[in-house]
Design a protein around this motif. Structure first.
Motif, PDB file in Angstrom:
ATOM      1  N   UNK A 184       0.811  -1.212   0.000  1.00 50.08           N
ATOM      2  CA  UNK A 184       0.000   0.000   0.000  1.00 50.08           C
ATOM      3  C   UNK A 184       0.842   1.258   0.000  1.00 50.08           C
ATOM      4  N   UNK A 185       1.851   1.305   0.886  1.00 49.54           N
ATOM      5  CA  UNK A 185       2.717   2.475   0.912  1.00 49.54           C
ATOM      6  C   UNK A 185       3.494   2.643  -0.372  1.00 49.54           C
ATOM      7  N   UNK A 186       4.016   1.538  -0.914  1.00 50.28           N
ATOM      8  CA  UNK A 186       4.748   1.625  -2.176  1.00 50.28           C
ATOM      9  C   UNK A 186       3.870   2.097  -3.318  1.00 50.28           C
ATOM     10  N   UNK A 187       2.638   1.562  -3.392  1.00 52.14           N
ATOM     11  CA  UNK A 187       1.721   1.970  -4.458  1.00 52.14           C
ATOM     12  C   UNK A 187       1.354   3.449  -4.334  1.00 52.14           C
ATOM     13  N   UNK A 188       1.118   3.908  -3.099  1.00 56.63           N
ATOM     14  CA  UNK A 188       0.773   5.320  -2.896  1.00 56.63           C
ATOM     15  C   UNK A 188       1.931   6.231  -3.294  1.00 56.63           C
ATOM     16  N   UNK A 189       3.144   5.875  -2.891  1.00 59.26           N
ATOM     17  CA  UNK A 189       4.311   6.690  -3.247  1.00 59.26           C
ATOM     18  C   UNK A 189       4.531   6.680  -4.758  1.00 59.26           C
ATOM     19  N   UNK A 190       4.333   5.526  -5.382  1.00 59.81           N
ATOM     20  CA  UNK A 190       4.451   5.460  -6.832  1.00 59.81           C
ATOM     21  C   UNK A 190       3.418   6.327  -7.529  1.00 59.81           C
ATOM     22  N   UNK A 191       2.185   6.324  -7.004  1.00 59.06           N
ATOM     23  CA  UNK A 191       1.115   7.151  -7.577  1.00 59.06           C
ATOM     24  C   UNK A 191       1.461   8.641  -7.460  1.00 59.06           C
ATOM     25  N   UNK A 192       1.869   9.054  -6.265  1.00 57.92           N
ATOM     26  CA  UNK A 192       2.216  10.468  -6.052  1.00 57.92           C
ATOM     27  C   UNK A 192       3.410  10.868  -6.923  1.00 57.92           C
ATOM     28  N   UNK A 193       4.391   9.988  -7.023  1.00 59.92           N
ATOM     29  CA  UNK A 193       5.564  10.285  -7.856  1.00 59.92           C
ATOM     30  C   UNK A 193       5.166  10.471  -9.313  1.00 59.92           C
ATOM     31  N   UNK A 221      14.445   6.656  -9.452  1.00 62.76           N
ATOM     32  CA  UNK A 221      15.328   6.719  -8.284  1.00 62.76           C
ATOM     33  C   UNK A 221      14.682   7.511  -7.147  1.00 62.76           C
ATOM     34  N   UNK A 222      13.970   8.590  -7.496  1.00 63.46           N
ATOM     35  CA  UNK A 222      13.292   9.381  -6.466  1.00 63.46           C
ATOM     36  C   UNK A 222      12.183   8.575  -5.806  1.00 63.46           C
ATOM     37  N   UNK A 223      11.374   7.892  -6.614  1.00 64.17           N
ATOM     38  CA  UNK A 223      10.286   7.081  -6.059  1.00 64.17           C
ATOM     39  C   UNK A 223      10.838   5.978  -5.166  1.00 64.17           C
ATOM     40  N   UNK A 224      11.903   5.339  -5.610  1.00 64.18           N
ATOM     41  CA  UNK A 224      12.504   4.255  -4.825  1.00 64.18           C
ATOM     42  C   UNK A 224      13.069   4.795  -3.516  1.00 64.18           C
ATOM     43  N   UNK A 225      13.735   5.936  -3.579  1.00 66.15           N
ATOM     44  CA  UNK A 225      14.361   6.517  -2.390  1.00 66.15           C
ATOM     45  C   UNK A 225      13.313   6.903  -1.348  1.00 66.15           C
ATOM     46  N   UNK A 226      12.243   7.576  -1.776  1.00 67.02           N
ATOM     47  CA  UNK A 226      11.196   7.981  -0.840  1.00 67.02           C
ATOM     48  C   UNK A 226      10.542   6.759  -0.206  1.00 67.02           C
ATOM     49  N   UNK A 227      10.281   5.727  -1.008  1.00 66.53           N
ATOM     50  CA  UNK A 227       9.659   4.513  -0.478  1.00 66.53           C
ATOM     51  C   UNK A 227      10.556   3.833   0.546  1.00 66.53           C
ATOM     52  N   UNK A 228      11.846   3.804   0.282  1.00 65.03           N
ATOM     53  CA  UNK A 228      12.760   3.177   1.241  1.00 65.03           C
ATOM     54  C   UNK A 228      12.817   3.954   2.551  1.00 65.03           C
TER      55      UNK A 228
END
Length: 533
Positions: A184-193, A221-228
């Motif tokens: 859920x968190x990864x999908x949300x961050x990907x959506x916002x990115x 890279x930005x999406x991956x970094x924020x998710x991590x």
């Protein structure tokens, strides 16, 4: 100096691996792995170790982003149940089975589950090995499974490593929360990115195309970094972001940016993917050197046992799930769109390649526990993972014969849809031409010339799309190929004339490059519209 030597060797290995793979009719990743093993025996390179951060933060975001940009979201939606089950149930079953086997060969349960989670997910970048062998539906399902199953595997991996180290405690609410946070968190961050990227894209739509490429490059890279940082799944964030941009990009991105992106990402992912398989081979040699001689038989025996377990579980999963859905969907509309033949299932079961994510997970196992003692069997886990990658990739050697044995029907749906799209686009553009001429106040003679040219193209396309005539001499494909060959020959003559003008000094090199660029674009346009069986 050592770093430069390694870079040169990687580049040479990628070139040789691709060339030898085509000549030997062997999947290039297999040859690249072998070359990596040979490079690993170079004395000065034996100390080279691939940090897990390099794979997770440099290779994976770019490779997964490009794969998701080129994956059919329509096919994922159409087969969402199959993809979801493969990305969750199959991963959990594979990790559990491997954990049991690893425990039987002497690993404690914590390291055994860490190994199982590391080797459970298939590799999205390795699916390209079979991209030209299988129909669109099969490739899309394999690619979607590989893109999404990493999230499940990494959650299980994090729990296993945390429990072993002493920082995690397994409870049902805690595990459930980790899955919700990961997906859920990864999908949300990907959506916002994706939304932010699209807005920035629209603001720079009339700007420099190079800035647009830099923006696109920063996105995964930005999406991956924020998710991590949020302790969500960076893999899921990158995949969701890429899938969303694949839908919005064609509406907002200029042609120049698209062409540059295609060229840049094709070369970049080719080098990254090839280098990654070479580095896997190098790391395999390093792992062998780290283990003592007496441990090697145990490690290789465990590696082959784990690889065999993964293959067996994948076969069992495909045939059991197919049997269930064959009964559940009997007589329904969905059953007609899904094929459950044993031969086709065998091809899918043999396509479970492991690669970058498995190696990164194995290398990411911490060196010590919370009390400072060494992590149990860490080097064994790394070597077993390397053996699993080699064994599963070796399946690609026999896969072409298995595909021929399976007698999978040729998928012509892509060509049919392409012709329909071109035909509808041309016909509707011709219908809108009078309105456009009036709005742009175009001269009548110019409007007529454009109409005639477009009408000729529409007529040729209609001839190509019509039913196959009995007379083979008038086959529309034959007519299309002949016309394309003639136009390509004319382009070659035009290019030769321009070069001669430059050689005589009649035109400057700058003029040559501009004219040649237009001729090259026209040639690529012709080549892209030649249907491939």
């Amino acid at each position: 100096m050592l770093g430069l030597v390694l870079v040169v060797l990687l580049g040479v290995a990628v070139l040789l691996g691709s060339a030898w793979g085509e000549r030997l009719r062997v999947a290039p990743p297999v040859v690249l792995l072998a070359l990596g093993v040979l490079i690993g025996f170079v004395p000065s390179l034996r100390a080279v170790e691939l940090p897990s951060e390099v794979v997770l933060l440099l290779f994976l975001p770019a490779l997964l982003f490009w794969e998701s940009l080129n994956t059919s979201l329509r096919e994922i939606r159409r087969h969402l149940t199959d993809v979801t089950l493969a990305a969750t149930v199959l991963v959990l079953a594979s990790a559990g089975a491997v954990a049991c086997v690893a425990h039987e060969v002497g690993l404690d349960w914590g390291p055994a589950w860490a190994l199982g989670a590391a080797v459970a997910p298939t590799d999205a970048t390795a699916v390209g090995v079979v991209a030209r062998l299988l129909p669109r539906r099969d490739i899309t399902l394999l690619r979607a499974e590989s893109l999404l199953n990493d999230g499940t595997a990494l959650v299980v991996y994090g729990i296993a490593v945390g429990v072993t180290v002493g920082t995690e405690h397994v409870t049902v609410p805690h595990v459930s929360w980790l899955f919700v946070l990961g997906y859920g968190g990864g999908a949300l961050i990907g959506f916002v990115s994706a939304v932010l990227m699209q807005r920035l894209r629209s603001k720079t739509a009339d700007g420099d195309a190079l800035r647009g490429q830099v923006l696109l490059l920063l996105t995964p890279f930005s999406a991956y970094l924020v998710a991590e940082y949020a302790e969500a799944s960076g893999v899921v964030a990158v995949v969701v972001c890429g899938l969303m941009l694949s839908q919005s990009g064609p509406r907002t991105v200029r042609a120049e940016v698209r062409v540059q992106a295609q060229n840049f990402w094709t070369v970049a992912t080719y080098l990254l993917n090839g280098s990654l398989f070479v580095l896997i081979g190098v790391e395999l040699v390093h792992s062998v050197m780290e283990l003592r001689g007496g441990q090697l038989p145990r490690a290789f025996g465990a590696g082959f046992a784990v690889a065999g377990t993964l293959i067996a579980v994948r076969f069992a999963y495909y045939f059991v799930v197919a049997g269930f859905f064959r009964v559940a969907r009997r007589g329904t509309a969905r059953a007609s769109g899904t094929t459950y033949s044993a031969r086709r299932l065998t091809v899918s079961a043999l396509s479970g390649f492991r690669g970058a994510i498995s190696l990164a997970a194995a290398l990411g196992v911490p060196a010590t526990l919370e009390d400072g003692s060494p992590f149990p069997d860490r080097e064994l886990i790394v070597l077993v993972t390397g053996v699993v990658i080699v064994v599963t990739m070796a399946q690609s050697v026999i896969l072409p014969w298995v595909v021929r044995w399976a007698r999978i029907p040729v998928d012509r749906s892509v060509v049919r849809e392409e012709w329909r799209a071109e035909s509808d686009a041309l016909n509707e553009a011709l219908a809108a031409l009078p309105v456009l001429v009036e709005r742009l106040d175009t001269a009548p003679e110019v409007a007529e010339a454009v109409r005639v040219a477009w009408q000729a193209e529409a007529d040729a396309l209609a001839l190509r799309c019509q039913a196959e005539p009995v007379d083979l001499a008038l086959h529309p494909q034959r007519l299309t190929d002949d016309a394309t060959a003639l136009r390509l020959a004319v382009l070659a003559e035009r290019r030769a004339v321009v070069v001669r003008l430059r050689d005589r000094g009649d035109i400057d090199d700058t003029v040559l490059r501009r004219v040649q660029g237009r001729l090259d674009s026209e040639e690529l346009h012709l080549l892209r519209h030649v249907p491939v069986d």
